[in-house]
Design a protein around this motif. Structure first.
Motif, PDB file in Angstrom:
ATOM      1  N   PRO A 134      32.522  31.766  50.181  1.00 12.78           N
ATOM      2  CA  PRO A 134      31.454  32.478  50.259  1.00 12.78           C
ATOM      3  C   PRO A 134      31.571  33.881  50.181  1.00 12.78           C
ATOM      4  O   PRO A 134      30.610  34.446  49.588  1.00 12.78           O
ATOM      5  N   THR A 135      32.614  34.382  50.412  1.00  8.14           N
ATOM      6  CA  THR A 135      32.815  35.677  50.211  1.00  8.14           C
ATOM      7  C   THR A 135      32.660  36.214  48.488  1.00  8.14           C
ATOM      8  O   THR A 135      32.617  37.373  48.017  1.00  8.14           O
ATOM      9  N   GLN A 136      32.711  35.182  47.826  1.00 10.77           N
ATOM     10  CA  GLN A 136      32.814  35.387  46.223  1.00 10.77           C
ATOM     11  C   GLN A 136      31.375  35.445  45.788  1.00 10.77           C
ATOM     12  O   GLN A 136      31.152  35.836  44.487  1.00 10.77           O
ATOM     13  N   ILE A 137      30.404  35.310  46.654  1.00 13.13           N
ATOM     14  CA  ILE A 137      29.035  35.221  46.264  1.00 13.13           C
ATOM     15  C   ILE A 137      28.505  36.706  46.169  1.00 13.13           C
ATOM     16  O   ILE A 137      28.917  37.586  47.083  1.00 13.13           O
ATOM     17  N   GLY A 138      27.621  37.041  45.125  1.00 16.18           N
ATOM     18  CA  GLY A 138      26.740  38.150  45.422  1.00 16.18           C
ATOM     19  C   GLY A 138      27.642  39.246  44.491  1.00 16.18           C
ATOM     20  O   GLY A 138      28.324  39.139  43.651  1.00 16.18           O
ATOM     21  N   VAL A 139      27.413  40.660  44.745  1.00 18.46           N
ATOM     22  CA  VAL A 139      28.070  41.908  43.901  1.00 18.46           C
ATOM     23  C   VAL A 139      29.442  41.470  43.889  1.00 18.46           C
ATOM     24  O   VAL A 139      30.369  41.932  42.681  1.00 18.46           O
ATOM     25  N   ALA A 140      30.092  41.370  45.278  1.00 18.74           N
ATOM     26  CA  ALA A 140      31.512  41.613  45.030  1.00 18.74           C
ATOM     27  C   ALA A 140      32.181  40.633  44.077  1.00 18.74           C
ATOM     28  O   ALA A 140      33.241  40.939  43.554  1.00 18.74           O
ATOM     29  N   ALA A 141      31.770  39.255  43.878  1.00 15.92           N
ATOM     30  CA  ALA A 141      32.368  38.355  42.806  1.00 15.92           C
ATOM     31  C   ALA A 141      32.271  39.001  41.547  1.00 15.92           C
ATOM     32  O   ALA A 141      33.185  38.777  40.764  1.00 15.92           O
ATOM     33  N   LEU A 142      31.217  39.779  41.242  1.00 16.66           N
ATOM     34  CA  LEU A 142      31.091  40.521  39.961  1.00 16.66           C
ATOM     35  C   LEU A 142      31.873  41.501  39.574  1.00 16.66           C
ATOM     36  O   LEU A 142      32.103  41.928  38.571  1.00 16.66           O
ATOM     37  N   THR A 143      32.589  42.007  40.587  1.00 20.43           N
ATOM     38  CA  THR A 143      33.367  43.159  40.553  1.00 20.43           C
ATOM     39  C   THR A 143      34.895  42.692  40.565  1.00 20.43           C
ATOM     40  O   THR A 143      35.813  43.710  40.546  1.00 20.43           O
ATOM     41  N   LEU A 144      35.209  41.557  40.731  1.00 20.67           N
ATOM     42  CA  LEU A 144      36.819  41.225  40.719  1.00 20.67           C
ATOM     43  C   LEU A 144      37.464  41.272  39.418  1.00 20.67           C
ATOM     44  O   LEU A 144      36.853  40.777  38.592  1.00 20.67           O
ATOM     45  N   SER A 145      38.275  42.171  39.581  1.00 26.06           N
ATOM     46  CA  SER A 145      39.304  42.345  38.586  1.00 26.06           C
ATOM     47  C   SER A 145      40.600  43.151  38.767  1.00 26.06           C
ATOM     48  O   SER A 145      40.458  43.747  39.787  1.00 26.06           O
ATOM     49  N   LEU A 146      41.532  42.641  38.135  1.00 27.13           N
ATOM     50  CA  LEU A 146      42.899  43.139  38.631  1.00 27.13           C
ATOM     51  C   LEU A 146      42.712  44.737  38.183  1.00 27.13           C
ATOM     52  O   LEU A 146      42.033  45.180  37.127  1.00 27.13           O
ATOM     53  N   PRO A 147      43.592  45.610  38.688  1.00 25.56           N
ATOM     54  CA  PRO A 147      43.539  47.046  38.574  1.00 25.56           C
ATOM     55  C   PRO A 147      44.154  47.271  37.114  1.00 25.56           C
ATOM     56  O   PRO A 147      45.347  46.750  36.849  1.00 25.56           O
ATOM     57  N   PRO A 148      43.526  47.959  36.161  1.00 24.43           N
ATOM     58  CA  PRO A 148      43.983  48.322  34.732  1.00 24.43           C
ATOM     59  C   PRO A 148      45.340  49.095  35.054  1.00 24.43           C
ATOM     60  O   PRO A 148      45.494  49.852  35.639  1.00 24.43           O
ATOM     61  N   GLY A 149      46.169  48.741  34.190  1.00 24.80           N
ATOM     62  CA  GLY A 149      47.658  49.180  34.049  1.00 24.80           C
ATOM     63  C   GLY A 149      48.559  49.083  35.329  1.00 24.80           C
ATOM     64  O   GLY A 149      49.281  49.795  35.502  1.00 24.80           O
ATOM     65  N   LYS A 150      48.169  48.437  36.209  1.00 24.45           N
ATOM     66  CA  LYS A 150      48.873  48.010  37.606  1.00 24.45           C
ATOM     67  C   LYS A 150      49.452  46.794  37.633  1.00 24.45           C
ATOM     68  O   LYS A 150      48.506  45.961  37.180  1.00 24.45           O
ATOM     69  N   ARG A 151      50.362  46.489  38.375  1.00 26.18           N
ATOM     70  CA  ARG A 151      50.808  45.102  38.816  1.00 26.18           C
ATOM     71  C   ARG A 151      50.613  45.210  40.224  1.00 26.18           C
ATOM     72  O   ARG A 151      51.221  46.020  40.926  1.00 26.18           O
ATOM     73  N   VAL A 152      50.203  44.070  40.783  1.00 29.76           N
ATOM     74  CA  VAL A 152      49.838  43.865  42.190  1.00 29.76           C
ATOM     75  C   VAL A 152      50.709  42.635  42.542  1.00 29.76           C
ATOM     76  O   VAL A 152      50.462  41.606  41.954  1.00 29.76           O
ATOM     77  N   SER A 153      51.533  42.912  43.794  1.00 27.73           N
ATOM     78  CA  SER A 153      52.358  41.712  44.342  1.00 27.73           C
ATOM     79  C   SER A 153      52.207  42.031  45.867  1.00 27.73           C
ATOM     80  O   SER A 153      51.886  42.831  46.490  1.00 27.73           O
TER      81      SER A 153
END
Length: 181
Positions: free
Chosen positions: A67-86
């Protein structure tokens, strides 16, 4: 046609081609609503809405979607450009493992329950927490776990995280790493 969002009361104009029935996204709050200008619908909840032609609607969740993926938050999900996250597991049976994020959302939970990171810890809930990337912002969210999600000694429901921060689920400690690609 002019409509009003039943959630935030924002008024906006729908394009002329959306005559009749339409499903639209409120640009202010990001919620989905059903618009029907042909007839006034029956009330769908205890509250009456100002615009009788606008009804709140929820789209069904896909299997495994949270459910946390519904709404505006789901629309803004993207990995940070130029970064590696681990995420590095600092304690527990999986100590020393590094889990790179290949998607903008990483879920944590007990073994055998379908989480991206399955933690063999009896204090971790089935669907315990999620790490969500909103471009450069990284947010740790507790998903209603019974034993909590901690950043330092503080129990959090959600917290913006930076690279180098530790967090704990049950008795297992993790480290968020953010580095340049």
């Amino acid at each position: 046609m002019r409509v009003r969002c039943p959630y935030c009361n924002e008024k906006f104009e729908l394009p002329p081609e959306s005559k009749g029935k339409a499903t639209t996204l409120c640009l202010r709050c990001g919620r989905i609503m059903f618009v029907d200008d042909a007839m006034a619908p029956a009330a769908t909840s205890r509250e009456q809405h100002d615009d009788p032609g606008t009804v709140p609607a929820l789209e069904p969740l896909d299997p495994g979607e949270d459910p946390t993926q519904i709404g505006v938050a789901a629309l803004t999900l993207s990995l940070p450009p130029g970064k590696r996250v681990s995420v590095v597991v600092l304690s527990g049976p999986r100590r020393g493992e590094v889990v790179p994020l290949s998607r903008a959302r990483l879920t944590f939970g007990t073994e055998g329950e379908g989480a991206d990171v399955q933690v063999p810890d009896p204090e971790v809930s089935r669907s315990h927490a999620a790490l969500e990337c909103h471009g450069p912002r990284i947010v740790l969210r507790d998903l209603g776990s019974r034993n909590g999600t901690f950043v330092g000694d503080e129990r959090v429901s959600q917290r913006e995280m930076e690279g180098g921060r530790e967090f704990r689920l049950g008795a297992t400690t993790f480290l968020l790493l953010v580095s340049d690609v």
